[in-house]
Scaffold this motif. Structure first.
Motif, PDB file in Angstrom:
ATOM      1  N   ILE A 150      23.943  -3.015  -1.352  1.00  0.00           N
ATOM      2  CA  ILE A 150      23.155  -2.385  -2.406  1.00  0.00           C
ATOM      3  C   ILE A 150      21.936  -3.239  -2.740  1.00  0.00           C
ATOM      4  O   ILE A 150      22.052  -4.445  -2.945  1.00  0.00           O
ATOM      5  N   GLY A 151      20.774  -2.595  -2.769  1.00  0.00           N
ATOM      6  CA  GLY A 151      19.535  -3.292  -3.072  1.00  0.00           C
ATOM      7  C   GLY A 151      18.363  -2.395  -2.730  1.00  0.00           C
ATOM      8  O   GLY A 151      18.548  -1.287  -2.222  1.00  0.00           O
ATOM      9  N   PRO A 152      17.136  -2.812  -2.972  1.00  0.00           N
ATOM     10  CA  PRO A 152      15.964  -2.015  -2.600  1.00  0.00           C
ATOM     11  C   PRO A 152      15.930  -1.789  -1.085  1.00  0.00           C
ATOM     12  O   PRO A 152      16.240  -2.702  -0.313  1.00  0.00           O
ATOM     13  N   ARG A 153      15.579  -0.595  -0.670  1.00  0.00           N
ATOM     14  CA  ARG A 153      15.530  -0.312   0.762  1.00  0.00           C
ATOM     15  C   ARG A 153      14.453  -1.160   1.442  1.00  0.00           C
ATOM     16  O   ARG A 153      13.352  -1.344   0.904  1.00  0.00           O
ATOM     17  N   PRO A 154      14.731  -1.696   2.648  1.00  0.00           N
ATOM     18  CA  PRO A 154      13.718  -2.466   3.379  1.00  0.00           C
ATOM     19  C   PRO A 154      12.672  -1.524   3.967  1.00  0.00           C
ATOM     20  O   PRO A 154      13.005  -0.633   4.742  1.00  0.00           O
ATOM     21  N   LEU A 155      11.428  -1.690   3.588  1.00  0.00           N
ATOM     22  CA  LEU A 155      10.358  -0.807   4.032  1.00  0.00           C
ATOM     23  C   LEU A 155       9.556  -1.454   5.152  1.00  0.00           C
ATOM     24  O   LEU A 155      10.020  -2.386   5.794  1.00  0.00           O
ATOM     25  N   LEU A 156       8.359  -0.958   5.402  1.00  0.00           N
ATOM     26  CA  LEU A 156       7.553  -1.451   6.521  1.00  0.00           C
ATOM     27  C   LEU A 156       6.808  -2.738   6.173  1.00  0.00           C
ATOM     28  O   LEU A 156       6.386  -2.942   5.039  1.00  0.00           O
ATOM     29  N   LEU A 157       6.609  -3.596   7.178  1.00  0.00           N
ATOM     30  CA  LEU A 157       5.849  -4.831   6.984  1.00  0.00           C
ATOM     31  C   LEU A 157       4.420  -4.538   6.528  1.00  0.00           C
ATOM     32  O   LEU A 157       3.835  -5.287   5.744  1.00  0.00           O
ATOM     33  N   GLU A 158       3.877  -3.440   7.000  1.00  0.00           N
ATOM     34  CA  GLU A 158       2.485  -3.111   6.683  1.00  0.00           C
ATOM     35  C   GLU A 158       2.274  -2.792   5.202  1.00  0.00           C
ATOM     36  O   GLU A 158       1.141  -2.773   4.716  1.00  0.00           O
ATOM     37  N   THR A 216      11.274  -4.319  12.868  1.00  0.00           N
ATOM     38  CA  THR A 216      11.150  -5.476  11.992  1.00  0.00           C
ATOM     39  C   THR A 216      10.775  -5.030  10.589  1.00  0.00           C
ATOM     40  O   THR A 216       9.822  -4.268  10.409  1.00  0.00           O
ATOM     41  N   ARG A 217      11.543  -5.482   9.611  1.00  0.00           N
ATOM     42  CA  ARG A 217      11.300  -5.138   8.209  1.00  0.00           C
ATOM     43  C   ARG A 217      11.318  -6.423   7.365  1.00  0.00           C
ATOM     44  O   ARG A 217      11.923  -7.416   7.763  1.00  0.00           O
ATOM     45  N   PRO A 218      10.699  -6.404   6.193  1.00  0.00           N
ATOM     46  CA  PRO A 218      10.746  -7.576   5.315  1.00  0.00           C
ATOM     47  C   PRO A 218      12.035  -7.614   4.501  1.00  0.00           C
ATOM     48  O   PRO A 218      12.452  -6.605   3.940  1.00  0.00           O
ATOM     49  N   ASN A 239       9.782  17.984   4.196  1.00  0.00           N
ATOM     50  CA  ASN A 239       9.426  17.187   5.361  1.00  0.00           C
ATOM     51  C   ASN A 239      10.625  16.393   5.843  1.00  0.00           C
ATOM     52  O   ASN A 239      11.554  16.118   5.090  1.00  0.00           O
ATOM     53  N   VAL A 240      10.606  15.996   7.120  1.00  0.00           N
ATOM     54  CA  VAL A 240      11.700  15.221   7.683  1.00  0.00           C
ATOM     55  C   VAL A 240      11.752  13.838   7.069  1.00  0.00           C
ATOM     56  O   VAL A 240      12.812  13.305   6.756  1.00  0.00           O
ATOM     57  N   THR A 241      10.590  13.224   6.904  1.00  0.00           N
ATOM     58  CA  THR A 241      10.517  11.887   6.298  1.00  0.00           C
ATOM     59  C   THR A 241       9.447  11.885   5.218  1.00  0.00           C
ATOM     60  O   THR A 241       8.559  12.733   5.187  1.00  0.00           O
ATOM     61  N   ILE A 242       9.521  10.896   4.330  1.00  0.00           N
ATOM     62  CA  ILE A 242       8.515  10.777   3.275  1.00  0.00           C
ATOM     63  C   ILE A 242       7.223  10.210   3.869  1.00  0.00           C
ATOM     64  O   ILE A 242       7.236   9.482   4.863  1.00  0.00           O
ATOM     65  N   GLY A 243       6.087  10.568   3.275  1.00  0.00           N
ATOM     66  CA  GLY A 243       4.805  10.080   3.754  1.00  0.00           C
ATOM     67  C   GLY A 243       4.674   8.581   3.540  1.00  0.00           C
ATOM     68  O   GLY A 243       5.405   7.978   2.757  1.00  0.00           O
ATOM     69  N   LYS A 244       3.719   7.944   4.229  1.00  0.00           N
ATOM     70  CA  LYS A 244       3.541   6.501   4.126  1.00  0.00           C
ATOM     71  C   LYS A 244       2.990   6.089   2.767  1.00  0.00           C
ATOM     72  O   LYS A 244       2.228   6.818   2.144  1.00  0.00           O
ATOM     73  N   PHE A 245       3.376   4.883   2.346  1.00  0.00           N
ATOM     74  CA  PHE A 245       2.860   4.304   1.102  1.00  0.00           C
ATOM     75  C   PHE A 245       1.454   3.791   1.363  1.00  0.00           C
ATOM     76  O   PHE A 245       1.208   3.072   2.318  1.00  0.00           O
ATOM     77  N   LYS A 246       0.510   4.149   0.506  1.00  0.00           N
ATOM     78  CA  LYS A 246      -0.883   3.756   0.700  1.00  0.00           C
ATOM     79  C   LYS A 246      -1.425   2.884  -0.424  1.00  0.00           C
ATOM     80  O   LYS A 246      -2.615   2.629  -0.511  1.00  0.00           O
ATOM     81  N   GLY A 247      -0.514   2.443  -1.290  1.00  0.00           N
ATOM     82  CA  GLY A 247      -0.939   1.563  -2.373  1.00  0.00           C
ATOM     83  C   GLY A 247      -1.335   2.322  -3.624  1.00  0.00           C
ATOM     84  O   GLY A 247      -1.401   3.516  -3.652  1.00  0.00           O
TER      85      GLY A 247
END
Length: 202
Positions: free
Chosen positions: A112-120, A49-51, A194-202
């Motif tokens: 095309i648009g901003p990538r859907p990221l995590l709900l958190e 689930t993504r926003p 790294n395989v994936t980018i680190g999480k966004f922490k604000g």
């Protein structure tokens, strides 16, 4: 954004291109699904689930490139250790994004648009960064052709908002051609090794 392109022409192009792209990629889609079914014990797809536009949740679908192996304490192993051989190929060639064409057909996403990221991440955005949710999320976007996973979160969001503020046909056309180029040379897929980018922490 008060013009005909984002409101009328872009949605029509999204549906039409996604429909014909799925037809074109259907043989590859079937083969990858088969291989990933074996590699991931019967689960070839990753659904989360993504926003979406106006932060409305939807279920994004991608090919599953990592298995669910855990350590002795029941915790998932690192992304690098869970990335399967076929998954590595699918991720490197960006073929893991093909199932999102189904999201485009459903109207949850745009090409095309901003990538859907995590709900958190939703509570972590500032007011400027929240503008990325004024439009449908995309399979590729302005941030993806300007670094993808190899740039900082702050830069990603700046590119996202810049796109939202200036949606037009020529920009979308440029993004499509540059995306194809980056897929061919496999640029920007990983973040500093790294395989994936680190999480966004604000």
């Amino acid at each position: 954004m008060n013009n005909m392109y984002p409101k009328i022409i872009k949605p029509i192009l999204d549906f039409s291109i996604a429909f014909f792209a799925l037809l074109l990629f259907s043989p590859i889609f079937s083969i990858i699904t088969l291989f990933l079914t074996f590699a991931n014990n019967g689960t070839p797809f990753f659904i989360q689930t993504r926003p979406g536009k106006k932060e409305k949740p939807f279920n994004i679908i991608k090919f599953k490139t990592m298995n669910d192996k855990k350590d002795k304490n029941g915790h998932l192993l690192s992304d690098a250790k869970r990335l399967t051989t076929i998954g590595k190929f699918v991720r490197k060639t960006s073929l893991d994004e093909i199932p999102q064409l189904l999201n485009v057909l459903k109207g949850d996403m745009s090409l095309i648009g901003p990538r859907p990221l995590l709900l958190e991440y939703l509570p972590l955005y500032n007011k400027e960064q929240q503008k990325r949710h004024l439009v449908k999320p995309g399979i590729t976007g302005w941030a993806q052709i300007n670094g993808r996973n190899a740039i900082s979160w702050e830069d990603k969001f700046k590119y996202d908002v810049a796109y939202v503020n200036n949606i037009n046909f020529l920009t979308d056309l440029k993004i499509i051609f540059k995306t194809i180029k980056k897929v061919v040379i496999s640029e920007g897929i990983s973040a500093d090794g790294n395989v994936t980018i680190g999480k966004f922490k604000g």
